[in-house]
Design a protein around this motif. Sequence first.
Motif, mmCIF file in Angstrom:
data_model
loop_
_atom_site.group_PDB
_atom_site.id
_atom_site.type_symbol
_atom_site.label_atom_id
_atom_site.label_comp_id
_atom_site.label_asym_id
_atom_site.label_seq_id
_atom_site.Cartn_x
_atom_site.Cartn_y
_atom_site.Cartn_z
ATOM 1 N N LEU A 14 0.830 -1.197 0.000
ATOM 2 C CA LEU A 14 0.000 0.000 0.000
ATOM 3 C C LEU A 14 0.868 1.252 0.000
ATOM 4 N N THR A 15 0.375 2.281 -0.651
ATOM 5 C CA THR A 15 1.068 3.557 -0.732
ATOM 6 C C THR A 15 0.150 4.662 -0.231
ATOM 7 N N ILE A 16 0.690 5.600 0.521
ATOM 8 C CA ILE A 16 -0.098 6.728 1.007
ATOM 9 C C ILE A 16 -0.244 7.744 -0.128
ATOM 10 N N ALA A 17 -1.480 7.940 -0.576
ATOM 11 C CA ALA A 17 -1.749 8.885 -1.656
ATOM 12 C C ALA A 17 -2.038 10.281 -1.125
ATOM 13 N N ALA A 18 -2.594 10.361 0.073
ATOM 14 C CA ALA A 18 -2.906 11.665 0.671
ATOM 15 C C ALA A 18 -3.116 11.470 2.163
ATOM 16 N N SER A 19 -2.905 12.517 2.929
ATOM 17 C CA SER A 19 -3.125 12.465 4.374
ATOM 18 C C SER A 19 -3.589 13.829 4.855
ATOM 19 N N ARG A 20 -4.436 13.798 5.886
ATOM 20 C CA ARG A 20 -4.959 15.041 6.451
ATOM 21 C C ARG A 20 -5.088 14.875 7.959
ATOM 22 N N GLY A 21 -4.914 15.944 8.685
ATOM 23 C CA GLY A 21 -5.052 15.902 10.133
ATOM 24 C C GLY A 21 -5.662 17.191 10.647
ATOM 25 N N ALA A 22 -6.402 17.099 11.756
ATOM 26 C CA ALA A 22 -7.030 18.290 12.329
ATOM 27 C C ALA A 22 -7.409 18.018 13.768
ATOM 28 N N LEU A 23 -7.525 19.080 14.542
ATOM 29 C CA LEU A 23 -8.099 19.020 15.876
ATOM 30 C C LEU A 23 -9.555 19.437 15.751
ATOM 31 N N VAL A 24 -10.458 18.584 16.204
ATOM 32 C CA VAL A 24 -11.889 18.861 16.085
ATOM 33 C C VAL A 24 -12.503 18.884 17.478
ATOM 34 N N PRO A 25 -13.624 19.587 17.662
ATOM 35 C CA PRO A 25 -14.238 19.681 18.994
ATOM 36 C C PRO A 25 -14.525 18.317 19.592
ATOM 37 N N GLY A 26 -14.158 18.165 20.875
ATOM 38 C CA GLY A 26 -14.422 16.925 21.591
ATOM 39 C C GLY A 26 -15.692 17.026 22.402
ATOM 40 N N GLN A 27 -15.758 16.314 23.517
ATOM 41 C CA GLN A 27 -16.966 16.322 24.341
ATOM 42 C C GLN A 27 -17.264 17.695 24.911
ATOM 43 N N THR A 28 -16.248 18.524 25.083
ATOM 44 C CA THR A 28 -16.459 19.883 25.601
ATOM 45 C C THR A 28 -16.857 20.856 24.502
ATOM 46 N N GLN A 29 -16.899 20.356 23.260
ATOM 47 C CA GLN A 29 -17.231 21.175 22.084
ATOM 48 C C GLN A 29 -16.192 22.262 21.828
ATOM 49 N N SER A 30 -14.985 22.050 22.336
ATOM 50 C CA SER A 30 -13.890 22.987 22.095
ATOM 51 C C SER A 30 -12.847 22.318 21.209
ATOM 52 N N ASP A 31 -12.273 23.103 20.272
ATOM 53 C CA ASP A 31 -11.199 22.569 19.438
ATOM 54 C C ASP A 31 -9.836 23.019 19.927
ATOM 55 N N ALA A 32 -9.779 23.551 21.163
ATOM 56 C CA ALA A 32 -8.507 23.970 21.743
ATOM 57 C C ALA A 32 -7.666 22.753 22.064
ATOM 58 N N MET A 33 -6.360 22.887 21.922
ATOM 59 C CA MET A 33 -5.459 21.785 22.222
ATOM 60 C C MET A 33 -5.613 21.408 23.687
ATOM 61 N N GLY A 34 -5.830 20.138 23.967
ATOM 62 C CA GLY A 34 -6.077 19.673 25.321
ATOM 63 C C GLY A 34 -7.534 19.367 25.568
ATOM 64 N N LEU A 35 -8.425 19.946 24.748
ATOM 65 C CA LEU A 35 -9.856 19.699 24.877
ATOM 66 C C LEU A 35 -10.445 19.072 23.624
ATOM 67 N N ALA A 36 -9.652 19.036 22.571
ATOM 68 C CA ALA A 36 -10.147 18.572 21.276
ATOM 69 C C ALA A 36 -9.809 17.104 21.031
ATOM 70 N N THR A 37 -10.429 16.566 20.003
ATOM 71 C CA THR A 37 -10.110 15.242 19.481
ATOM 72 C C THR A 37 -9.229 15.411 18.260
ATOM 73 N N MET A 38 -8.208 14.576 18.134
ATOM 74 C CA MET A 38 -7.357 14.625 16.945
ATOM 75 C C MET A 38 -7.886 13.627 15.923
ATOM 76 N N ARG A 39 -8.000 14.084 14.698
ATOM 77 C CA ARG A 39 -8.572 13.275 13.630
ATOM 78 C C ARG A 39 -7.574 13.179 12.484
ATOM 79 N N LEU A 40 -7.184 11.965 12.131
ATOM 80 C CA LEU A 40 -6.216 11.730 11.060
ATOM 81 C C LEU A 40 -6.880 10.891 9.975
ATOM 82 N N THR A 41 -6.674 11.277 8.725
ATOM 83 C CA THR A 41 -7.232 10.541 7.595
ATOM 84 C C THR A 41 -6.119 10.244 6.602
ATOM 85 N N PHE A 42 -6.020 8.972 6.204
ATOM 86 C CA PHE A 42 -5.020 8.555 5.227
ATOM 87 C C PHE A 42 -5.728 7.878 4.056
ATOM 88 N N ASP A 43 -5.403 8.308 2.844
ATOM 89 C CA ASP A 43 -5.879 7.652 1.631
ATOM 90 C C ASP A 43 -4.768 6.743 1.127
#
Length: 205
Positions: free
Chosen positions: A50-79
């Motif tokens: 398998l070869t990585i064709a694309a990748s993306r990452g972001a911090l998205v709001p977690g249970q506190t609905q905040s995207d601040a570092m420490g309160l957010a969920t990290m989301r990684l996507t690899f194609d």
Amino acid sequence: ELPAFREAQRADRDASGSLSAEEMEAYLALVAPTYLAGLRLEIDGQRLPLTIAASRGALVPGQTQSDAMGLATMRLTFDLTGPIDWAIGARARRFTLIDENQTETAGWREMVVTSANGMEIYDSSVAGNGITEELAAYPESLLYAPLREQSGTWWATQGERPAGSQPLRRRDGQPVRETRDRLLSLITVPTLTPGIILLGLLIAF
């Protein structure tokens, strides 16, 4: 969210308390090989490179609905893409997918398989749809017993599936009628040919 905070600190190279686009890109380049090594796709018992064709990452709001570092969920996507030597009219092929990433940690593990380019999927142990909206919303009734889908098999062929085989089914048991799942819409690879398989790996913590 605690694992996300640890990973965000790891990615925050200048210790600014936030992640720049450059820091996220560098973090993805750092962790992608590990996730790729932990994902095994076999065709007729042979591992497919398998070869990585694309990748993306972001911090998205977690249970506190905040995207601040420490309160957010990290989301990684690899194609991921891989070549298949599949001549027109060739026999059906058996696929096996094994996810060996972070097997020692608790968490939600969900697999979805979908078809494209006229391929017919059948006799699949993997469902044809997801239930978490790409790991964004988890059913409350299952939070204390999360899915642990770490492996699955299915058959695929060009044209019609064999007589007596079972069609690809949704989690409610109904045959899949839509060939484009919501998870597939996240994948940014624009064009596929019959000799290429596309795999999406989505990670949230």
